[in-house]
Each structure stands twice: as C-alpha cells, then as structure tokens.
Design an enzyme around this catalytic site. Structure first.
Site, PDB file in Angstrom:
ATOM      1  N   MET A  70       0.845  -1.165   0.000  1.00  0.00           N
ATOM      2  CA  MET A  70       0.000   0.000   0.000  1.00  0.00           C
ATOM      3  C   MET A  70       0.887   1.223   0.000  1.00  0.00           C
ATOM      4  O   MET A  70       1.244   1.698   1.043  1.00  0.00           O
ATOM      5  CB  MET A  70      -0.889  -0.027   1.229  1.00  0.00           C
ATOM      6  CG  MET A  70      -2.091   0.856   1.244  1.00  0.00           C
ATOM      7  SD  MET A  70      -2.078   2.640   1.131  1.00  0.00           S
ATOM      8  CE  MET A  70      -0.994   3.258   2.320  1.00  0.00           C
ATOM      9  N   PRO A  71       1.281   1.687  -1.175  1.00  0.00           N
ATOM     10  CA  PRO A  71       2.058   2.920  -1.196  1.00  0.00           C
ATOM     11  C   PRO A  71       1.176   4.145  -0.926  1.00  0.00           C
ATOM     12  O   PRO A  71       0.056   4.235  -1.415  1.00  0.00           O
ATOM     13  CB  PRO A  71       2.611   2.964  -2.621  1.00  0.00           C
ATOM     14  CG  PRO A  71       2.470   1.577  -3.155  1.00  0.00           C
ATOM     15  CD  PRO A  71       1.283   0.996  -2.456  1.00  0.00           C
ATOM     16  N   LEU A  72       1.720   5.049  -0.144  1.00  0.00           N
ATOM     17  CA  LEU A  72       1.132   6.371   0.048  1.00  0.00           C
ATOM     18  C   LEU A  72       2.035   7.337  -0.700  1.00  0.00           C
ATOM     19  O   LEU A  72       3.244   7.364  -0.471  1.00  0.00           O
ATOM     20  CB  LEU A  72       1.080   6.738   1.528  1.00  0.00           C
ATOM     21  CG  LEU A  72       0.709   8.177   1.863  1.00  0.00           C
ATOM     22  CD1 LEU A  72      -0.700   8.506   1.399  1.00  0.00           C
ATOM     23  CD2 LEU A  72       0.860   8.425   3.355  1.00  0.00           C
TER      24      LEU A  72
END
Length: 129
Positions: free
Chosen positions: A1-3
């Site tokens: 889950m890249p932010l």
C-alpha cells in the site's frame, strides 16, 4: 500500500495534474505490484518560489516545473526501486512532458504497524488486510 505525496509548482491544469497522478499510479501498479484499487495520493501545489530543490552537486539543471514524489511503502527491494525511478522518469516525460531533470523521487520504508486505514485500527495487524 504505497502512500504517495506529489509536490509541484502551481499552474498546471486539472487535466495535467490528473495525468501526472495517473501515470504515477500506473508505475506503482506495474513496477511495485501495488494492488488495483490501492490508490492513496496527495497532490500539493505550491506557489512559485516555494519549492527549493537543488542538485546535490550533480550538476542537474532544474526548471520551475520541478516535481517531488515521495512514496511511503513496505517490502520493495532495490531493483524494484531503481525500476520505478526509471519508469517514472520515462513515462512522465512521455505523457506530461516532465523533464527527467525536474523529477525528484524519494522512497520511504515503513512497517505494517505503521498504517491505520480508519476506525482507529491497524488493519494489517488485526487481520482485516
């Protein structure tokens, strides 16, 4: 889950900003194997003269169209990161005309316990994700 945080100088159209953000997301899906529907991006536009991005002694000539992308992620290796840098430079140049000299990317690593997606819970730790 890249932010993903994208910082840029104000002045691009909504369509240009969307194309930039969409291209970043596409690279994350292709290179970082981010799951579809896992899109967390924050775009911040700054007035001219508010981004101070130098060349770290590399002789890089930046323009006033510089873009800084910071990606907080977990579990990507060195090869994936290098491939992402190359893909971002190539695709952003092709699709939105961003010069590779005007792209700065930083990848920050974190751990599963560093995320809460809502309701005050750490969903990676509770087994919800």
């Amino acid at each position: 889950m890249p932010l993903v945080r994208i910082d840029l100088v104000a002045g691009r159209t909504d369509d240009e900003v969307r194309a930039l953000a969409d291209t970043v997301q596409e690279c994350l899906l292709d290179v970082f194997a981010a799951p579809p529907g896992d899109r967390y991006q924050v775009v911040t536009e700054h007035p001219p003269g508010r981004l101070f991005i130098e060349d770290t002694g590399l002789g890089i000539e930046r323009s006033d169209q510089v873009v800084v992308i910071q990606i907080t992620q977990q579990g990507r290796d060195r090869e994936q990161k290098q491939a992402l840098y190359a893909a971002l430079a190539e695709r952003l140049h092709e699709r939105v005309g961003l010069r590779p000299e005007d792209l700065v990317v930083s990848v920050v690593r974190n751990e599963p316990e560093d995320w809460s997606f809502g309701h005050g819970r750490a969903q990676f730790l509770t087994g919800e994700l």
